[in-house]
Design a protein around this motif. Structure first.
Motif, PDB file in Angstrom:
ATOM      1  N   ALA A 144       0.851  -1.195   0.000  1.00 59.18           N
ATOM      2  CA  ALA A 144       0.000   0.000   0.000  1.00 59.18           C
ATOM      3  C   ALA A 144       0.881   1.237   0.000  1.00 59.18           C
ATOM      4  N   ALA A 145       0.280   2.380  -0.327  1.00 59.65           N
ATOM      5  CA  ALA A 145       1.040   3.626  -0.397  1.00 59.65           C
ATOM      6  C   ALA A 145       0.123   4.812  -0.187  1.00 59.65           C
ATOM      7  N   MET A 146       0.703   5.904   0.213  1.00 61.94           N
ATOM      8  CA  MET A 146      -0.019   7.172   0.301  1.00 61.94           C
ATOM      9  C   MET A 146       0.991   8.304   0.144  1.00 61.94           C
ATOM     10  N   VAL A 147       0.474   9.516  -0.065  1.00 64.72           N
ATOM     11  CA  VAL A 147       1.332  10.668  -0.300  1.00 64.72           C
ATOM     12  C   VAL A 147       0.863  11.838   0.553  1.00 64.72           C
ATOM     13  N   VAL A 148       1.813  12.536   1.171  1.00 67.56           N
ATOM     14  CA  VAL A 148       1.516  13.768   1.894  1.00 67.56           C
ATOM     15  C   VAL A 148       2.397  14.873   1.326  1.00 67.56           C
ATOM     16  N   ASN A 149       2.348  16.065   1.957  1.00 70.06           N
ATOM     17  CA  ASN A 149       2.964  17.204   1.268  1.00 70.06           C
ATOM     18  C   ASN A 149       4.478  17.310   1.379  1.00 70.06           C
ATOM     19  N   ASN A 150       5.125  16.620   2.319  1.00 70.74           N
ATOM     20  CA  ASN A 150       6.585  16.535   2.316  1.00 70.74           C
ATOM     21  C   ASN A 150       7.032  15.392   3.211  1.00 70.74           C
ATOM     22  N   THR A 161       1.143   7.828  14.266  1.00 71.10           N
ATOM     23  CA  THR A 161       0.151   6.762  14.117  1.00 71.10           C
ATOM     24  C   THR A 161       0.606   5.450  14.747  1.00 71.10           C
ATOM     25  N   LEU A 162       1.854   5.082  14.488  1.00 69.29           N
ATOM     26  CA  LEU A 162       2.328   3.748  14.869  1.00 69.29           C
ATOM     27  C   LEU A 162       3.202   3.717  16.114  1.00 69.29           C
ATOM     28  N   ALA A 163       3.761   4.871  16.501  1.00 71.65           N
ATOM     29  CA  ALA A 163       4.751   4.860  17.591  1.00 71.65           C
ATOM     30  C   ALA A 163       4.367   5.741  18.770  1.00 71.65           C
ATOM     31  N   GLN A 164       3.147   6.232  18.790  1.00 70.72           N
ATOM     32  CA  GLN A 164       2.744   7.124  19.877  1.00 70.72           C
ATOM     33  C   GLN A 164       2.852   6.422  21.228  1.00 70.72           C
ATOM     34  N   LYS A 165       3.606   7.075  22.140  1.00 68.16           N
ATOM     35  CA  LYS A 165       3.845   6.559  23.502  1.00 68.16           C
ATOM     36  C   LYS A 165       4.544   5.200  23.491  1.00 68.16           C
ATOM     37  N   LYS A 166       5.289   4.942  22.423  1.00 67.65           N
ATOM     38  CA  LYS A 166       6.079   3.717  22.336  1.00 67.65           C
ATOM     39  C   LYS A 166       7.557   4.070  22.258  1.00 67.65           C
ATOM     40  N   ASN A 167       8.405   3.187  22.746  1.00 63.03           N
ATOM     41  CA  ASN A 167       9.847   3.392  22.659  1.00 63.03           C
ATOM     42  C   ASN A 167      10.315   3.127  21.232  1.00 63.03           C
ATOM     43  N   ILE A 313      -0.547   1.318   6.623  1.00 66.94           N
ATOM     44  CA  ILE A 313      -0.852   2.459   5.757  1.00 66.94           C
ATOM     45  C   ILE A 313      -2.293   2.914   5.963  1.00 66.94           C
ATOM     46  N   GLU A 314      -3.203   1.974   6.120  1.00 64.66           N
ATOM     47  CA  GLU A 314      -4.602   2.330   6.353  1.00 64.66           C
ATOM     48  C   GLU A 314      -4.765   3.104   7.663  1.00 64.66           C
ATOM     49  N   ASN A 319      -5.447   8.767  10.299  1.00 68.31           N
ATOM     50  CA  ASN A 319      -4.970   9.690  11.337  1.00 68.31           C
ATOM     51  C   ASN A 319      -5.562  11.075  11.084  1.00 68.31           C
ATOM     52  N   PRO A 320      -6.167  11.726  12.087  1.00 70.84           N
ATOM     53  CA  PRO A 320      -6.763  13.054  11.894  1.00 70.84           C
ATOM     54  C   PRO A 320      -5.770  14.096  11.364  1.00 70.84           C
ATOM     55  N   PHE A 321      -4.477  13.910  11.691  1.00 77.29           N
ATOM     56  CA  PHE A 321      -3.467  14.859  11.211  1.00 77.29           C
ATOM     57  C   PHE A 321      -3.239  14.760   9.703  1.00 77.29           C
ATOM     58  N   THR A 322      -3.632  13.626   9.113  1.00 72.85           N
ATOM     59  CA  THR A 322      -3.378  13.419   7.687  1.00 72.85           C
ATOM     60  C   THR A 322      -3.977  14.544   6.842  1.00 72.85           C
ATOM     61  N   ARG A 323      -5.139  15.016   7.218  1.00 69.24           N
ATOM     62  CA  ARG A 323      -5.779  16.093   6.449  1.00 69.24           C
ATOM     63  C   ARG A 323      -4.932  17.362   6.443  1.00 69.24           C
ATOM     64  N   MET A 324      -4.205  17.597   7.533  1.00 71.94           N
ATOM     65  CA  MET A 324      -3.355  18.780   7.614  1.00 71.94           C
ATOM     66  C   MET A 324      -2.199  18.723   6.615  1.00 71.94           C
ATOM     67  N   PHE A 325      -1.783  17.503   6.281  1.00 74.37           N
ATOM     68  CA  PHE A 325      -0.586  17.332   5.461  1.00 74.37           C
ATOM     69  C   PHE A 325      -0.882  16.779   4.075  1.00 74.37           C
TER      70      PHE A 325
END
Length: 464
Positions: A144-150, A161-167, A313-314, A319-325
């Protein structure tokens, strides 16, 4: 005295009706042009009343000064320049050039409305990711793939998304700072991942990662390619294949921020082979997520491209932040066209200007330099000397530090002009030419010239 000389100050209407003034500033409205004229005449009036000038310039002088001011006001701030530095991915000059074929494609597809988020088959709302996701997966083998602005946004979103509050284990030698003082540790902090530094600046071993998992409960391994600097000497880093094997065996995700990377390394010439891991090799190695920039070695528009396994990727997409980017129709239009080139690598090298420049052959570069020299010599003035010299070009763009590409440049010297004066004249050309000074001469590197630049270069040099 000041009031007396004001009699020689021409009226605004007279200046505005001058043939030279009416012919310049084609994109300025009449009112905007009038403001420029009034502003300059006002400056002269104030200077006369304060006794700063003892006479009003002639009408001809006023018209010439106003022509400069109107032309400046009519000029765009973001404008085309000629990159004669030999740095292919020049960050200050927009990194990867798009080329005329690409801009024609943009005009065709984006002049009116488009299918940014519309599914023609279903006559319903669609996803903007569909325009490039299948192409990215077909080329790289990713699920899978996706694109953001940088790419900074890509790394942030993945970690958030995947590492929040994780080491998250990362080598100390990979805690890099990218352009604009954006630092990997700060991006990790803002994503609410817990940074776990391992190894040393110059050496990080596989056992450092193993210890991070066993003793510090590391749940993510983040590898960041040090694409904008190079550590040499007593160094060691863990190969991505070993990291992916470790991650697979221990149930730990491996995320690789490539920054800049070729899509595959199978077609690379010797000077570039092995300099950076290719995107496909990282996917094949088993990375859970791979991120890289769209406007670096990939040779396209600014974007952060994220590849990986479908479940992860899904999650990032949701992630709500995705719309920002999220990226826009212009970037997706360019990316889709670029990816279609990548379906056939010889076509990609020919059609993508950045790749064409990076892979340019010696005889091609020499022929280009000889052509420009022969054209310049037809009309160059006696006090200006120009010759072909060998030079070292660079990939640039924080992609392959320490890598130099043998090339050719036109070296310009003049008896009555310093190198700084020549450089300034070229930079202030109608189409600015960005050159560099080396050993007292001004160099015009031919590697980074677009096809349409050559005659502009000739005209500018003969006009020195």
């Amino acid at each position: 005295m000041g009031k007396e000389i004001l009699r020689n100050l021409p009226k605004v209407d007279i200046i505005l009706n001058n043939e030279i003034i009416t012919s310049c500033g084609s994109e300025l409205s009449g009112e905007m042009k009038k403001e420029v004229v009034q502003g300059y005449l006002g400056e002269l009036r104030d200077a006369a009343l304060k006794g700063e000038i003892c006479e009003i310039p002639s009408k001809e002088e006023i018209v010439l000064e106003l022509k400069k001011r109107i032309s400046a006001a009519d000029s765009y701030s973001l404008k085309r320049v000629i990159n004669a530095t030999g740095v292919v991915l020049h960050t200050n000059l927009g990194r990867a050039p798009l080329g005329r074929e690409m801009t024609e494609h943009i005009v065709t597809e984006l002049t009116g409305y488009n299918t940014l988020e519309y599914d023609l088959d279903k006559a319903a709302r669609g996803s903007r990711y569909t325009h490039v996701e299948k192409l990215l997966c077909d080329i790289t083998g990713a699920e899978a793939a996706m694109v953001v602005n940088n790419n900074a946004a890509a790394v942030f979103l993945v970690l958030n998304t995947l590492a929040q509050k994780k080491n998250v284990a990362i080598s100390r030698g990979e805690l890099v700072e990218i352009g604009g003082a954006f630092r990997v540790p700060e991006i990790m902090e803002r994503s609410w991942a817990d940074l776990l530094e391992i190894g040393t600046t110059n050496k990080t071993h596989l056992f450092d990662y193993e210890r991070a998992i066993d003793e510090n409960n590391a749940e993510i391994i983040l590898k960041v390619h040090n694409s904008n600097f190079k550590v040499i000497g007593f160094t060691e880093e863990v190969d991505i294949n070993e990291l992916c094997e470790l991650g697979k065996n221990r149930g730990v995700k491996v995320i690789f921020d490539l920054g800049a990377a070729f899509m595959t390394d199978s077609f690379l010439p010797g000077a570039l082979k092995g300099q950076v891991p290719s995107v496909k090799s990282c996917v094949d190695a088993g990375c859970d997520i791979v991120c890289f920039s769209g406007d670096k070695i990939f040779g396209s528009t600014q974007a952060g491209i994220i590849l990986g396994n479908k479940p992860d990727i899904e999650k990032v997409k949701k992630n709500p932040f995705t719309r920002m980017f999220r990226t826009d129709k212009l970037d997706l239009c360019v990316l889709e066209k670029t990816l279609r080139y990548y379906k056939d690598y010889p076509v990609a090298i020919k059609k993508i200007p950045a790749l064409n420049m990076l892979f340019a052959k010696d005889d091609e570069l020499k022929k280009k330099a000889e052509f420009i020299l022969s054209e310049v010599q037809k009309d160059i003035r006696e006090k200006v000397d120009i010759k072909i010299v060998n030079t070292e070009d660079e990939p640039g763009g924080g992609s392959m530090p320490g890598v130099y590409l043998p090339g050719y440049a036109l070296e310009i010297r003049a008896e009555d002009l310093s190198a700084d004066e020549i450089e300034e004249k070229l930079r202030k050309n109608a189409v600015p030419i960005i050159s560099r000074i080396y050993n007292g001469g001004v160099l015009i590197s031919v590697r980074t010239l677009m096809p349409e630049d050559e005659y502009e270069i000739v005209e500018a040099i003969t006009g020195l």
